[in-house]
Design a protein around this motif. Sequence first.
Motif, PDB file in Angstrom:
ATOM      1  N   ILE A 124       2.469  20.169   6.769  1.00 50.64           N
ATOM      2  CA  ILE A 124       2.685  19.213   7.858  1.00 50.64           C
ATOM      3  C   ILE A 124       1.455  19.134   8.750  1.00 50.64           C
ATOM      4  N   VAL A 125       0.855  20.297   9.048  1.00 47.91           N
ATOM      5  CA  VAL A 125      -0.363  20.328   9.868  1.00 47.91           C
ATOM      6  C   VAL A 125      -1.492  19.571   9.178  1.00 47.91           C
ATOM      7  N   LEU A 126      -1.638  19.779   7.868  1.00 50.20           N
ATOM      8  CA  LEU A 126      -2.680  19.088   7.101  1.00 50.20           C
ATOM      9  C   LEU A 126      -2.453  17.581   7.088  1.00 50.20           C
ATOM     10  N   GLU A 127      -1.184  17.178   6.994  1.00 46.64           N
ATOM     11  CA  GLU A 127      -0.876  15.749   6.993  1.00 46.64           C
ATOM     12  C   GLU A 127      -1.198  15.116   8.344  1.00 46.64           C
ATOM     13  N   ILE A 128      -0.905  15.834   9.420  1.00 53.56           N
ATOM     14  CA  ILE A 128      -1.216  15.317  10.762  1.00 53.56           C
ATOM     15  C   ILE A 128      -2.732  15.198  10.945  1.00 53.56           C
ATOM     16  N   ALA A 129      -3.466  16.215  10.486  1.00 54.14           N
ATOM     17  CA  ALA A 129      -4.928  16.176  10.579  1.00 54.14           C
ATOM     18  C   ALA A 129      -5.480  15.022   9.753  1.00 54.14           C
ATOM     19  N   LEU A 181      -3.979  12.267   9.055  1.00 54.30           N
ATOM     20  CA  LEU A 181      -3.640  11.020   9.754  1.00 54.30           C
ATOM     21  C   LEU A 181      -4.647  10.719  10.854  1.00 54.30           C
ATOM     22  N   VAL A 182      -5.037  11.751  11.603  1.00 51.07           N
ATOM     23  CA  VAL A 182      -6.032  11.571  12.675  1.00 51.07           C
ATOM     24  C   VAL A 182      -7.360  11.089  12.103  1.00 51.07           C
ATOM     25  N   PHE A 183      -7.834  11.765  11.053  1.00 57.26           N
ATOM     26  CA  PHE A 183      -9.101  11.371  10.432  1.00 57.26           C
ATOM     27  C   PHE A 183      -8.997   9.982   9.808  1.00 57.26           C
ATOM     28  N   PHE A 184      -7.843   9.670   9.241  1.00 55.74           N
ATOM     29  CA  PHE A 184      -7.624   8.361   8.619  1.00 55.74           C
ATOM     30  C   PHE A 184      -7.758   7.246   9.654  1.00 55.74           C
ATOM     31  N   VAL A 185      -7.140   7.437  10.802  1.00 57.92           N
ATOM     32  CA  VAL A 185      -7.190   6.422  11.863  1.00 57.92           C
ATOM     33  C   VAL A 185      -8.619   6.229  12.356  1.00 57.92           C
ATOM     34  N   PHE A 186      -9.341   7.331  12.602  1.00 53.90           N
ATOM     35  CA  PHE A 186     -10.711   7.211  13.094  1.00 53.90           C
ATOM     36  C   PHE A 186     -11.640   6.619  12.037  1.00 53.90           C
ATOM     37  N   SER A 187     -11.364   6.865  10.756  1.00 55.93           N
ATOM     38  CA  SER A 187     -12.234   6.323   9.707  1.00 55.93           C
ATOM     39  C   SER A 187     -12.168   4.806   9.638  1.00 55.93           C
ATOM     40  N   ILE A 188     -11.069   4.231  10.110  1.00 55.25           N
ATOM     41  CA  ILE A 188     -10.933   2.777  10.110  1.00 55.25           C
ATOM     42  C   ILE A 188     -11.990   2.142  11.010  1.00 55.25           C
ATOM     43  N   PHE A 189     -12.312   2.810  12.102  1.00 55.84           N
ATOM     44  CA  PHE A 189     -13.261   2.261  13.063  1.00 55.84           C
ATOM     45  C   PHE A 189     -14.680   2.792  12.871  1.00 55.84           C
ATOM     46  N   TYR A 190     -14.873   3.683  11.885  1.00 54.19           N
ATOM     47  CA  TYR A 190     -16.171   4.313  11.664  1.00 54.19           C
ATOM     48  C   TYR A 190     -16.987   3.444  10.708  1.00 54.19           C
ATOM     49  N   VAL A 242      -4.531   5.123  -6.668  1.00 52.72           N
ATOM     50  CA  VAL A 242      -4.607   4.885  -5.221  1.00 52.72           C
ATOM     51  C   VAL A 242      -5.943   5.362  -4.664  1.00 52.72           C
ATOM     52  N   MET A 243      -6.422   6.519  -5.112  1.00 58.04           N
ATOM     53  CA  MET A 243      -7.706   7.055  -4.655  1.00 58.04           C
ATOM     54  C   MET A 243      -8.834   6.074  -4.966  1.00 58.04           C
ATOM     55  N   LEU A 244      -8.876   5.592  -6.202  1.00 64.05           N
ATOM     56  CA  LEU A 244      -9.920   4.651  -6.608  1.00 64.05           C
ATOM     57  C   LEU A 244      -9.769   3.309  -5.904  1.00 64.05           C
ATOM     58  N   PHE A 245      -8.525   2.882  -5.703  1.00 67.47           N
ATOM     59  CA  PHE A 245      -8.269   1.606  -5.027  1.00 67.47           C
ATOM     60  C   PHE A 245      -8.751   1.638  -3.580  1.00 67.47           C
ATOM     61  N   LEU A 246      -8.463   2.718  -2.871  1.00 67.47           N
ATOM     62  CA  LEU A 246      -8.871   2.832  -1.477  1.00 67.47           C
ATOM     63  C   LEU A 246     -10.390   2.833  -1.337  1.00 67.47           C
ATOM     64  N   MET A 247     -11.081   3.490  -2.260  1.00 65.53           N
ATOM     65  CA  MET A 247     -12.544   3.524  -2.209  1.00 65.53           C
ATOM     66  C   MET A 247     -13.141   2.164  -2.542  1.00 65.53           C
ATOM     67  N   ASP A 248     -12.560   1.506  -3.542  1.00 66.38           N
ATOM     68  CA  ASP A 248     -13.114   0.245  -4.011  1.00 66.38           C
ATOM     69  C   ASP A 248     -12.850  -0.902  -3.038  1.00 66.38           C
ATOM     70  N   LYS A 249     -11.680  -0.905  -2.407  1.00 69.29           N
ATOM     71  CA  LYS A 249     -11.283  -2.024  -1.556  1.00 69.29           C
ATOM     72  C   LYS A 249     -11.461  -1.744  -0.069  1.00 69.29           C
ATOM     73  N   TYR A 250     -12.082  -0.612   0.275  1.00 70.00           N
ATOM     74  CA  TYR A 250     -12.203  -0.232   1.680  1.00 70.00           C
ATOM     75  C   TYR A 250     -12.909  -1.310   2.505  1.00 70.00           C
ATOM     76  N   THR A 285      -8.593  10.878   3.058  1.00 72.57           N
ATOM     77  CA  THR A 285      -7.448  11.133   3.947  1.00 72.57           C
ATOM     78  C   THR A 285      -6.260  10.243   3.586  1.00 72.57           C
ATOM     79  N   GLY A 286      -6.549   9.011   3.143  1.00 72.98           N
ATOM     80  CA  GLY A 286      -5.468   8.137   2.687  1.00 72.98           C
ATOM     81  C   GLY A 286      -4.776   8.722   1.474  1.00 72.98           C
TER      82      GLY A 286
END
Length: 269
Positions: free
Chosen positions: A123-128, A130-139, A32-40, A68-69
């Motif tokens: 849980i705190v780390l997962e929420i953080a 998620l926030v970074f993941f969402v912003f990275s989509i638009f970055y 999954v890590m390699l897939f997300l980087m390769d297909k981003y 983050t994904g």
Amino acid sequence: MYYINKAQRRSSSQIVIFIFFLIVYCAQMVFVMLFLMDKYVAIMKVLFGIKKGELMFAPIGCHIFSLTGFVLWIPISYYILKAVFSLLFGMNKFFALIVDSKENYRGGRYSLGSYERDMALCIVLEIAALVFFVFSIFYNIRVRDQGIYHKKFFSLKTELIQWHTVDSVDFCLEVGKSKKQSAEPKFIVHAEGKSLDLWNGFGMGSPEVEELISFTEQLLKKNPNARLNINFELSGENLSAIRRYKNGEEKVRHLYSYILQKQKKTLAN
């Protein structure tokens, strides 16, 4: 005695299945890590409706997105695999025993002292994440007919750099001073006091040289006055550094030669 042996055999088989569960779990995490980087970039092009002839650059966003994904996928994949193994191999009771064992929980080196505190931290780390993941989509940096669209991280506003405001493009190569001689190519666009790096190093997420050339062709077509600069030489040290990367020398030489040709053509005119 028969029932005891049967129970022992069943317990042993479930332990073997659980070991297989852990192997599958770890293997799919790496994939999954390699897939997300390769297909981003491909994923982003679909989300933003990038058409033929348009370009997208997101080398930093790729790494944030994949990292983050990956963090978000850790608990999600665990519960998915847990449900699958419980359904296929009847592992419900075995997984229940693992949950019940939290009373004897012993945290690791970085534990906060109890199962509840460590779970709250997760849980705190997962929420953080998620926030970074969402912003990275638009970055990312999107190149369209109107100009260069860019959104800074944690920003809700998209900036447009129009073609006529681009002053210059610098092709740079930063070589580390360590024995390993790391090398980081940069393709920096300067416009109205702003700087955007379209390359940002080798590796997954970095653009193809043909995309950088396509961007330059589009820029010169829209703004013939934009200057192209090369801020390094193909010296022995630099070549030695970029040879450490797959196709590194080929990519740098290709773009280097292209810019030199454009510079000579400009001087001839």
